[in-house]
Design a protein around this motif. Structure first.
Motif, PDB file in Angstrom:
ATOM      1  N   TYR A 252       6.614  -4.495   1.061  1.00 48.93           N
ATOM      2  CA  TYR A 252       6.702  -5.587   2.033  1.00 48.93           C
ATOM      3  C   TYR A 252       5.498  -6.488   1.860  1.00 48.93           C
ATOM      4  O   TYR A 252       4.360  -6.028   1.717  1.00 48.93           O
ATOM      5  N   GLY A 253       5.738  -7.794   1.862  1.00 49.07           N
ATOM      6  CA  GLY A 253       4.638  -8.737   1.820  1.00 49.07           C
ATOM      7  C   GLY A 253       4.204  -9.079   0.399  1.00 49.07           C
ATOM      8  O   GLY A 253       4.817  -8.692  -0.596  1.00 49.07           O
ATOM      9  N   ARG A 254       3.096  -9.808   0.324  1.00 45.28           N
ATOM     10  CA  ARG A 254       2.604 -10.289  -0.965  1.00 45.28           C
ATOM     11  C   ARG A 254       1.647  -9.274  -1.593  1.00 45.28           C
ATOM     12  O   ARG A 254       1.289  -8.275  -0.997  1.00 45.28           O
ATOM     13  N   SER A 255       1.266  -9.566  -2.827  1.00 45.74           N
ATOM     14  CA  SER A 255       0.299  -8.764  -3.584  1.00 45.74           C
ATOM     15  C   SER A 255       0.761  -7.330  -3.817  1.00 45.74           C
ATOM     16  O   SER A 255      -0.045  -6.421  -3.927  1.00 45.74           O
ATOM     17  N   LEU A 256       2.056  -7.132  -3.949  1.00 47.59           N
ATOM     18  CA  LEU A 256       2.574  -5.786  -4.183  1.00 47.59           C
ATOM     19  C   LEU A 256       2.248  -5.272  -5.579  1.00 47.59           C
ATOM     20  O   LEU A 256       2.351  -4.068  -5.828  1.00 47.59           O
ATOM     21  N   THR A 257       1.832  -6.150  -6.476  1.00 47.52           N
ATOM     22  CA  THR A 257       1.435  -5.678  -7.797  1.00 47.52           C
ATOM     23  C   THR A 257       0.152  -4.866  -7.749  1.00 47.52           C
ATOM     24  O   THR A 257      -0.233  -4.258  -8.753  1.00 47.52           O
ATOM     25  N   TYR A 258      -0.512  -4.817  -6.604  1.00 47.32           N
ATOM     26  CA  TYR A 258      -1.701  -3.978  -6.447  1.00 47.32           C
ATOM     27  C   TYR A 258      -1.331  -2.513  -6.209  1.00 47.32           C
ATOM     28  O   TYR A 258      -2.202  -1.663  -6.075  1.00 47.32           O
TER      29      TYR A 258
END
Length: 564
Positions: A252-258
């Motif tokens: 959920y949300g942004r920056s899921l590549t982290y």
């Protein structure tokens, strides 16, 4: 209770960490101030892309060194890299700064590393290099930064300068912490500046940095540190609902590549001695999470962590994701800072606890459904948001799941390319439109009510009602057009999926998951294969959906979604 203390000791964590970072060694630049592991671009300067790769590895190396461990080669790289990167006369100089510079993000990792591992990173430096490095770091105080989690980069950098008796600004530290307090919502939750959406920046940024402050400043600022630790303990009671018993977290949300930065909060809680849950319970969350992530194809053939989620996928990334960006994940390894005699390393991991099957998280704007093996978040939607990539898909779908994840569009020209799973979409003149911003959101434990418009001339009131098996969606649509609407369920992994149709219900299932969609009396249930690589979880998927004809005027539809 499952006993794994002999298997999941410190050596196990060190093996996982080495697996992630050792492949990087050949890719540092000639003079060691950069790391080049890809050729994709980002919204900031190319030189900063290389610097970012160099700096982000420090989120893991610093606690490794602080905990008394080492990996051959890295210390020499970073001692030389600090000297080269901060020298304006050097060929690999990181460059001068400007307002809202991405370099501020990366210098926070440098400050963190200097604080955590001074014997490796500060003491070996020549005095001239120390002067040069301190001067470079101090410059953050001269520029404007985004009024969100970025303010805490200033705090970290000035804490590092203070630690080494260099010029620093206590005023900037106090201002940063005052902004953190201004972001606080209660019950352990923060907002990330003016943004309304609540995502992982609450956990792996705002809480994470405040807990570093607690680790560094507890003796001299005990009252404030106890406040931050109390907030973290309160947040933990809600945040645990974002995880399932397989170790997966809510996509959920942004920056899921982290990726496994999703568990950085839990690791930081142990290091900062936050009394939220037992050490064994937290260890279980962290161990299962790392095992789950490292079982997925998230590395390339060289062992480099890729941009993507459960597999390499540049399409879902943010404009600020460069090749080195995914190594923000290494924040999870702050746990390595614990000394060898800390009970975390020998304690038995505990099974995931039985949670409420339905839980309202008002600060997050969601209702969580939890059955242990899968958790689903039903979302109220956003009244405003910061315009990052695929923002509607990352924050505004009706439901998000630890099993199914979600899809992002290739285009809005065709339904198969738009991939609007877990959304009500409208097809007008061959284009697909979905929910973005809401006009109104009302959320309670038993119902979510939103008013929204996908397109001028169409207004929708949506009611989402949780059930034991999934949820019900009721839509009242006022339209100035005749068009087609599709109400889609979750996207199922297509490798071994089977489909079954019974009347107005379509079920798609494989050996480990399923989703059924039942159309209302005025609709029909169908299935679709969205374009490959639109799902964050699976390269190929099948999605059940209900299809409705929308007339001019008022249309009421009801769709039943089941997945438990």
């Amino acid at each position: 209770m499952m006993k794994y203390n002999m298997e999941y000791n410190k050596d196990w964590f060190l093996r996982q960490f080495r697996r992630v970072v050792k492949p990087l060694i050949p890719f540092y630049t000639r003079n060691c101030a950069g790391l080049n592991i890809g050729c994709t671009g980002a919204a900031y300067e190319d030189k900063t892309v290389s610097m970012e790769g160099f700096c982000r590895i420090l989120w893991g190396l610093a606690p490794l060194w602080a905990g008394g461990e080492d990996i051959d080669g890295f210390q020499a790289v970073y001692n030389r890299g600090f000297a080269e990167g901060t020298n304006p006369q050097a060929s690999e100089y990181w460059g001068d700064m400007h307002d809202y510079d991405q370099k501020f993000v990366e210098l926070a990792a440098v400050a963190y590393a200097l604080i955590m591992a001074p014997d490796k990173l500060w003491k070996p430096l020549d005095e001239q290099v120390k002067i040069q490095l301190a001067s470079y770091l101090y410059r953050i105080n001269d520029y404007e930064l985004s009024d969100n989690n970025w303010q805490l980069f200033v705090m970290l950098i000035n804490l590092a300068l203070k630690k080494f008796n260099r010029k620093y600004s206590q005023q900037k530290v106090e201002y940063a912490l005052s902004r953190l307090d201004a972001f606080y919502l209660g019950n352990g939750w923060y907002k990330d500046g003016t943004a309304e959406q609540r995502d992982y920046y609450v956990s792996f940024a705002l809480h994470f940095y405040s807990l570093i402050y607690c680790i560094v400043c507890y003796d001299e600022d005990r009252e404030r540190c106890e406040k931050y630790k109390h907030r973290a303990a309160e947040f933990a009671k809600d945040f645990i609902y974002w995880f399932d018993d397989k170790g997966r977290a809510l996509p959920y949300g942004r920056s899921l590549t982290y990726r496994f930065a999703q568990t950085a909060f839990w690791s930081a809680c142990v290091v900062a001695d936050v009394d939220a849950f037992s050490i064994g319970l937290v260890k279980g969350i962290v161990v299962r999470h790392l095992k789950e992530w490292l079982s997925n194809p998230i590395f390339d053939n060289s062992g480099i962590l890729t941009i993507g989620y459960r597999y390499p996928n540049l399409h879902m990334s943010e404009s600020y994701n460069a090749p080195g960006s995914p190594y923000w994940s290494l924040k999870a390894f702050i746990i390595l800072a614990l000394p060898h005699n800390h009970p975390f390393w020998s304690v038995d991991i505990e099974e995931f606890p039985a949670l409420d099957k339905q839980k309202l998280l008002p600060e997050a704007g969601m209702v969580i459904q939890h059955n242990g093996g899968n958790m689903t978040a039903l979302i109220g939607g956003c009244l405003n948001y910061v315009p990052h990539n695929h923002i509607a898909e990352k924050y505004c779908k009706f439901a998000y799941s630890s099993e199914f994840a979600f899809s992002v569009p290739r285009s809005n020209r065709f339904f198969e390319q738009a991939a609007p799973d877990s959304m009500l979409s409208f097809e007008i003149d061959g284009y697909i439109f979905t929910r973005g911003l809401c006009h109104k959101v009302e959320i309670s434990k038993d119902k979510i009510l939103t008013e929204w418009s996908p397109f001028e001339g169409i207004n929708v009131t949506t009611e989402i009602i949780p059930t034991d098996k999934g949820h019900i969606r009721k839509h009242i649509i006022m339209s100035e057009y005749e068009c087609i609407a599709r109400d889609a369920g979750f996207s199922i992994y297509d490798k071994t999926a089977e489909c079954e149709t019974r009347g107005n219900m379509v079920t798609v299932r494989n050996s480990f998951s399923f989703c059924s969609v039942t159309a209302g009396a005025n609709g029909m249930a169908e299935k679709v294969r969205f374009h490959p690589n639109t799902s964050l979880a699976y390269q190929k998927t099948i999605t059940p959906f209900a299809k409705y004809g929308i007339n001019k005027g008022k249309t009421e539809i009801k769709t039943i979604i089941e997945y438990f």
